[in-house]
Write a protein that holds these residues in place. Sequence first.
Motif, mmCIF file in Angstrom:
data_model
loop_
_atom_site.group_PDB
_atom_site.id
_atom_site.type_symbol
_atom_site.label_atom_id
_atom_site.label_comp_id
_atom_site.label_asym_id
_atom_site.label_seq_id
_atom_site.Cartn_x
_atom_site.Cartn_y
_atom_site.Cartn_z
ATOM 1 N N CYS A 173 -55.475 19.804 -5.740
ATOM 2 C CA CYS A 173 -54.258 19.114 -5.320
ATOM 3 C C CYS A 173 -54.331 18.743 -3.843
ATOM 4 O O CYS A 173 -54.041 17.608 -3.460
ATOM 5 C CB CYS A 173 -53.046 19.999 -5.602
ATOM 6 S SG CYS A 173 -51.471 19.288 -5.082
ATOM 7 N N LEU A 174 -54.726 19.695 -3.014
ATOM 8 C CA LEU A 174 -54.804 19.436 -1.572
ATOM 9 C C LEU A 174 -55.861 18.385 -1.244
ATOM 10 O O LEU A 174 -55.644 17.532 -0.383
ATOM 11 C CB LEU A 174 -55.074 20.745 -0.827
ATOM 12 C CG LEU A 174 -53.916 21.754 -0.853
ATOM 13 C CD1 LEU A 174 -54.401 23.118 -0.369
ATOM 14 C CD2 LEU A 174 -52.745 21.264 -0.027
ATOM 15 N N GLN A 175 -57.001 18.425 -1.925
ATOM 16 C CA GLN A 175 -58.040 17.422 -1.702
ATOM 17 C C GLN A 175 -57.541 16.025 -2.068
ATOM 18 O O GLN A 175 -57.854 15.054 -1.384
ATOM 19 C CB GLN A 175 -59.286 17.745 -2.515
ATOM 20 C CG GLN A 175 -60.116 18.853 -1.929
ATOM 21 C CD GLN A 175 -61.335 19.151 -2.777
ATOM 22 O OE1 GLN A 175 -61.233 19.253 -3.998
ATOM 23 N NE2 GLN A 175 -62.465 19.296 -2.133
ATOM 24 N N ALA A 176 -56.754 15.934 -3.135
ATOM 25 C CA ALA A 176 -56.227 14.632 -3.549
ATOM 26 C C ALA A 176 -55.343 14.014 -2.471
ATOM 27 O O ALA A 176 -55.213 12.793 -2.397
ATOM 28 C CB ALA A 176 -55.450 14.781 -4.856
ATOM 29 N N TYR A 177 -54.742 14.849 -1.631
ATOM 30 C CA TYR A 177 -53.880 14.372 -0.556
ATOM 31 C C TYR A 177 -54.580 14.333 0.800
ATOM 32 O O TYR A 177 -53.918 14.189 1.831
ATOM 33 C CB TYR A 177 -52.605 15.215 -0.482
ATOM 34 C CG TYR A 177 -51.652 14.865 -1.600
ATOM 35 C CD1 TYR A 177 -50.805 13.774 -1.490
ATOM 36 C CD2 TYR A 177 -51.636 15.610 -2.773
ATOM 37 C CE1 TYR A 177 -49.943 13.429 -2.517
ATOM 38 C CE2 TYR A 177 -50.776 15.277 -3.810
ATOM 39 C CZ TYR A 177 -49.934 14.190 -3.679
ATOM 40 O OH TYR A 177 -49.086 13.854 -4.698
ATOM 41 N N GLY A 178 -55.899 14.483 0.825
ATOM 42 C CA GLY A 178 -56.664 14.280 2.049
ATOM 43 C C GLY A 178 -57.043 15.515 2.838
ATOM 44 O O GLY A 178 -57.691 15.409 3.877
#
Length: 106
Positions: free
Chosen positions: A27-32
């Motif tokens: 989830c965090l990777q998807a938001y950068g």
Amino acid sequence: MSDLEVPQQGDNPAMYVYGRLAALGLCLQAYGFTVEHVAGGLVVRNPSAPRRRFDQPVAGDTIRCLPRADDGGRYWFFTSWRQPIAEAERVADAWAVISGYLGTPR
């Protein structure tokens, strides 16, 4: 448990914690955010957070997934300074809190 089943809270604690941290990391990777799995936690960094000094590292924290005694032993995400973030099943809530104190990557 088959390969496609998501570990549940009553399953092997190590597998459950790994699964929750992996879900949060995605989830965090998807938001950068950049994430790194380390022993017992997840190092999360905001690569676009402003630095106060040239030699200062980027804004980051090590997130842990631990049982919370005052919630009947249910697993929660915690900051490195042991502040509760969100219940481990609530990944989107954890993302919102983490984005609040690390900033949102651009």
